[in-house]
Every structure is written in C-alpha cells, then in structure tokens.
Motif scaffolding. Structure first.
Motif, PDB file in Angstrom:
ATOM      1  N   LYS A  40     -39.755  -8.673  31.659  1.00 48.81           N
ATOM      2  CA  LYS A  40     -38.959  -7.895  30.906  1.00 48.81           C
ATOM      3  C   LYS A  40     -38.218  -8.652  30.132  1.00 48.81           C
ATOM      4  O   LYS A  40     -37.303  -8.258  29.098  1.00 48.81           O
ATOM      5  CB  LYS A  40     -38.265  -7.076  32.228  1.00 48.81           C
ATOM      6  CG  LYS A  40     -38.778  -6.139  32.495  1.00 48.81           C
ATOM      7  CD  LYS A  40     -38.800  -4.925  31.729  1.00 48.81           C
ATOM      8  CE  LYS A  40     -39.296  -3.762  32.185  1.00 48.81           C
ATOM      9  NZ  LYS A  40     -39.869  -2.609  31.098  1.00 48.81           N
ATOM     10  N   TYR A  41     -38.120  -9.994  30.288  1.00 45.51           N
ATOM     11  CA  TYR A  41     -37.186 -10.999  29.363  1.00 45.51           C
ATOM     12  C   TYR A  41     -38.231 -11.784  28.982  1.00 45.51           C
ATOM     13  O   TYR A  41     -38.860 -12.650  29.557  1.00 45.51           O
ATOM     14  CB  TYR A  41     -36.212 -11.463  30.075  1.00 45.51           C
ATOM     15  CG  TYR A  41     -35.421 -12.656  29.103  1.00 45.51           C
ATOM     16  CD1 TYR A  41     -34.649 -12.340  28.263  1.00 45.51           C
ATOM     17  CD2 TYR A  41     -35.779 -14.145  29.208  1.00 45.51           C
ATOM     18  CE1 TYR A  41     -33.979 -12.817  27.370  1.00 45.51           C
ATOM     19  CE2 TYR A  41     -34.953 -14.883  28.529  1.00 45.51           C
ATOM     20  CZ  TYR A  41     -34.051 -14.214  27.254  1.00 45.51           C
ATOM     21  OH  TYR A  41     -33.436 -15.154  26.482  1.00 45.51           O
ATOM     22  N   GLN A  60     -34.307  -3.428  15.686  1.00 45.11           N
ATOM     23  CA  GLN A  60     -33.671  -2.426  16.692  1.00 45.11           C
ATOM     24  C   GLN A  60     -34.173  -2.259  17.976  1.00 45.11           C
ATOM     25  O   GLN A  60     -33.662  -1.897  19.010  1.00 45.11           O
ATOM     26  CB  GLN A  60     -33.727  -1.040  15.884  1.00 45.11           C
ATOM     27  CG  GLN A  60     -32.736  -1.041  14.718  1.00 45.11           C
ATOM     28  CD  GLN A  60     -32.795   0.426  14.140  1.00 45.11           C
ATOM     29  OE1 GLN A  60     -33.374   1.284  14.607  1.00 45.11           O
ATOM     30  NE2 GLN A  60     -31.747   0.609  13.256  1.00 45.11           N
ATOM     31  N   SER A  62     -35.636  -3.911  21.597  1.00 47.58           N
ATOM     32  CA  SER A  62     -35.503  -4.750  22.884  1.00 47.58           C
ATOM     33  C   SER A  62     -36.461  -6.025  22.702  1.00 47.58           C
ATOM     34  O   SER A  62     -37.445  -5.591  22.087  1.00 47.58           O
ATOM     35  CB  SER A  62     -35.384  -4.420  24.122  1.00 47.58           C
ATOM     36  OG  SER A  62     -36.719  -4.006  24.745  1.00 47.58           O
ATOM     37  N   SER A  63     -36.392  -7.248  23.636  1.00 52.47           N
ATOM     38  CA  SER A  63     -37.357  -8.199  23.415  1.00 52.47           C
ATOM     39  C   SER A  63     -38.952  -7.682  23.699  1.00 52.47           C
ATOM     40  O   SER A  63     -39.995  -8.030  23.092  1.00 52.47           O
ATOM     41  CB  SER A  63     -36.732  -9.353  24.301  1.00 52.47           C
ATOM     42  OG  SER A  63     -35.770  -9.970  23.708  1.00 52.47           O
ATOM     43  N   GLU A  65     -39.938  -4.873  23.597  1.00 48.67           N
ATOM     44  CA  GLU A  65     -40.376  -3.756  22.905  1.00 48.67           C
ATOM     45  C   GLU A  65     -40.793  -4.400  21.590  1.00 48.67           C
ATOM     46  O   GLU A  65     -41.964  -4.061  21.129  1.00 48.67           O
ATOM     47  CB  GLU A  65     -39.336  -2.596  22.606  1.00 48.67           C
ATOM     48  CG  GLU A  65     -38.988  -1.949  23.775  1.00 48.67           C
ATOM     49  CD  GLU A  65     -37.713  -0.959  23.521  1.00 48.67           C
ATOM     50  OE1 GLU A  65     -37.353   0.024  24.155  1.00 48.67           O
ATOM     51  OE2 GLU A  65     -36.985  -1.366  22.399  1.00 48.67           O
ATOM     52  N   LYS A  66     -40.195  -5.546  21.091  1.00 46.01           N
ATOM     53  CA  LYS A  66     -40.691  -6.324  20.065  1.00 46.01           C
ATOM     54  C   LYS A  66     -42.133  -7.166  20.486  1.00 46.01           C
ATOM     55  O   LYS A  66     -42.835  -7.048  19.470  1.00 46.01           O
ATOM     56  CB  LYS A  66     -39.716  -7.555  19.662  1.00 46.01           C
ATOM     57  CG  LYS A  66     -38.387  -6.873  19.098  1.00 46.01           C
ATOM     58  CD  LYS A  66     -37.317  -8.048  18.787  1.00 46.01           C
ATOM     59  CE  LYS A  66     -36.168  -7.716  18.218  1.00 46.01           C
ATOM     60  NZ  LYS A  66     -35.187  -8.571  18.021  1.00 46.01           N
ATOM     61  N   GLU A  92     -39.721   3.476  26.264  1.00 43.42           N
ATOM     62  CA  GLU A  92     -39.702   2.465  25.406  1.00 43.42           C
ATOM     63  C   GLU A  92     -40.985   2.343  24.608  1.00 43.42           C
ATOM     64  O   GLU A  92     -40.909   1.918  23.469  1.00 43.42           O
ATOM     65  CB  GLU A  92     -39.750   1.214  26.423  1.00 43.42           C
ATOM     66  CG  GLU A  92     -38.754   0.849  26.961  1.00 43.42           C
ATOM     67  CD  GLU A  92     -38.992  -0.346  28.385  1.00 43.42           C
ATOM     68  OE1 GLU A  92     -38.039  -0.942  28.484  1.00 43.42           O
ATOM     69  OE2 GLU A  92     -40.009  -0.489  28.724  1.00 43.42           O
TER      70      GLU A  92
END
Length: 390
Positions: A40-41, A60, A62-63, A65-66, A92
């Motif tokens: 998740k991170y 726009q 999150s990490s 998602e990117k 997501e």
C-alpha cells in the motif's frame, strides 16, 4: 535440546522446499502467476513514458494508484486480456481508470468497463474493448495517417497561439456534434478526427491528442455546462497552457451546431478565464487558476474593446472590411465589461448605428456591405456582438 532445535530447523527447511516446489509447479500450470503486488506504500512514483506526455490526472492519484496506472498504460496498447496490478479496491481502480482515460486521448479502442480479477494471491484487471485487435490495427493506421497530415499542415508549431488556433479551427470546422450513449467511438478522438462526428468528449480528446503531438501542455476538464434551456448537463472541455498561462478552451461550444439559427460563437470559448467561463460552466474537475487574458482570441486579434467610442467605431469599420475581403461571413467584437457592452449595443443595435458603420465601409471600399447585412447575435453573458452578412 540441541537435537530438537535441529529437527525444528530441518522441518522448516523441508516445508520451505516443498513450498518452492509447489510454486514451481504452479508456475508451470499457471504461467501468468507473479509475485503479488500488494504494497500500500510504494514511495514516490513517477509517470511512465508510455501514453501522453502530459498526465494531469496521474498526479491526483495515491502512490499505489500511480503504480497501477503505470502498469496499465505500459500494456494496454497491446490489448491484453488482463494486466497484473497491485491489490486495489474497486474504488481505487475506478479512480485509476478514469485518470487513464482522461490523460491518454489515443485510447479510443477502450470501452468504459474495467473489472478486478483476483487469481490466487494476485489481482488482475480486465478491460472492455470496443474493437477487435484486427480492427484496432486498421484504425491505428487511419488515425496515424490523418493526424500526421494535420500536424504537417500546421504553419508554425513554434508559435503556440497560432498552433492552438489552427488545431481549434480544424476540429470545429471538420467535426459535427453527435452523441450516442452506447457507442463510445463518438466520445473519442477517433470519432472526431476520423469519422467527423463526436460528442464533447470526442472534441476535447481530439484537441488534447493534437496538442500532445506539438508539445502544448493541456488537460481534459470535466464539469457541468448550462445551455440556453437552463438545464445543466455533464460536459468536457480543455485546459490549455499557452505561453506560460492556463486558459479554458471549449471547442464544442465554439462549434455553431444549429445551422439554421446559427448561434455563431467561433471564438467565444477560446482561451478564457475562470470568471468568464463560469457564467455557464461549473463544477470543474481540475482548475490550475485561469486568470490571464493575453492569449484570449479577441485580445490577440485586437477585437476586444474597453469602451465604445469613435476609435472603436473606426476599428470596427477596418475589421469588417478585412473580414469581408477574406471571405468570412461574420465578425464578432468583444467588450471588457457590461457597461461597455451595453453602450455598444445601445448605439449599434438600438440606434442602428451599425448601418452608418457599414455605409462608411462602403464609401471606403465600394463593397456594398450595408446591403449584405443579414443579422446580428448579441451575448450579454460574454459581452459579444456578432454581425453576419452574405
């Protein structure tokens, strides 16, 4: 005690060996099996080089998602059945998919459905395609040929304003508005540039694709637009960065859709501010702050007036003659505020001074333009008056 520890260690190693053997068997039986992407991170994630060079919506996300965005954009052009992604939630995934479609206007072969597919400990995503792979290959050739031709026809890609104007004019003059809710080709750059028919999404994506090709930074903007019937509806247009400043550009609303009672507004929505477009556009999905006016069409073309006076009237005569001699059938003049607009309307329309202006053009050039005047359109929201003639 030592013997027990040895036995335990041997047991653990044996189990590990069995797991490795099992994984090897699974890899043979399931060649798509990959180590799970579940973090998740994942730290700072930069955009992939695949797809559009300007990925506004990517930033726009999150990490994680990117990370998913990059994995998808690097493979989707191959039209795979599924793509391995991190362990996303459906919410997501929806954000990632929306960002990908908004950032990359050449994904005209992709529909609007994406689905998570868990397989063992992995998560894959599958897409709805609106073309077969064979159809896509043919479409891709047509799209490249047509867009290469458009890019080659641009007169000076080093001049951002001129290039933007030529792209805008190409789209507005060659595309007709068409909406088919279940036929996504009309919501694509392909529908606009190849079929010559598109909804607002198609107009906007075609503009972004061409801007991408010439190195002009732009983005799609989603929101609401309220037409003359007063009923707001979903709408899409562009943000364009010209010579360092951001502007709103709405090619769809610059297209005179109704030909009979043509509400001519060819450049009403060309490089305008937040304040200007907010009179009938709202709920912006993104907004970098559009406040500049230097690259507005009417400012750039010296067709915006601060006051209506004798110098304005003289300039109007010159503009009318120039437009008539170039074969154009209308001219629009723009006023900076309500007061200057009201003064111009009162003089030119209410008191019919426009005919004295046209008579002046006739006496200067012998065009007979006063006898060719066939109407006007006044826009008290955008402070413009359009005169049309035969």
């Amino acid at each position: 005690m030592v013997n027990n520890m040895k036995k335990t260690l041997i047991g653990i190693l044996a189990i590990f060996a069995i797991l490795l053997t099992g994984y090897a068997v699974l890899k043979t039986e399931f060649p798509d099996l990959q180590p799970p992407l579940i973090n998740k991170y994942v730290g700072n994630v930069e955009p992939s080089g695949a797809g559009s060079p300007y990925k506004t919506y990517f930033y726009q996300l999150s990490s994680i998602e990117k990370q998913a965005y990059n994995l998808i954009i690097e493979h989707i052009y191959e039209m795979p059945e599924k793509i391995l992604v991190p362990n996303l939630t459906q919410t997501e995934l929806d954000e990632v998919f929306k960002a990908i479609l908004n950032d990359n206007p050449d994904l005209y072969f992709v529909g609007r459905k994406c689905t998570l597919k868990p397989e063992l400990w992995n998560v894959f995503i599958s897409f709805e395609y609106i073309m077969t792979s064979e159809e896509y290959e043919t479409a891709k050739e047509k799209f490249k040929e047509k867009t290469d031709m458009i890019i080659a026809s641009l007169s000076d890609t080093g001049d951002q304003f001129k290039t933007e104007l030529e792209i805008h004019d190409r789209i507005v003059r060659s595309c007709s508005y068409k909406i088919e809710e279940k036929d996504y080709i009309y919501s694509s750059s392909y529908g606009c540039l190849i079929n010559g028919k598109a909804a607002c999404e198609g107009y906007s994506k075609a503009a972004k694709y061409l801007f991408d090709r010439v190195g002009i930074e732009s983005a799609l903007i989603c929101g609401k637009a309220t037409p003359s019937d007063g009923i707001p509806g979903d709408h899409m247009w562009n943000l364009v960065k010209i010579n360092g400043d951001w502007y709103h550009l709405d090619c769809t609303w610059d297209d005179p859709v109704a030909k009979k009672n043509s509400n001519i507004r060819m450049y009403t929505y060309f490089n305008i501010t937040d304040d200007k477009i907010s009179s009938n556009h709202s709920e912006f999905s993104i907004d970098p702050g559009c406040t500049a006016t230097a690259e507005n069409y009417y400012v750039k073309m010296s067709m915006r007036f601060e006051n209506y006076d004798s110098s304005c009237e003289s300039k109007l005569r010159t503009l009318l003659l120039e437009r008539y001699n170039s074969g154009e059938k209308e001219i629009t003049v723009d006023f900076v505020n309500e007061n200057s607009y009201n003064n111009a309307f009162s003089s030119l329309i209410t008191n019919k001074r426009i005919f004295r202006v046209l008579d002046g053009v006739h006496s200067d050039s012998g065009t007979g333009l006063s006898r060719r005047m066939n109407g006007y359109i006044a826009d008290d929201k955008f402070y413009t008056i359009t005169f049309s003639f035969d």
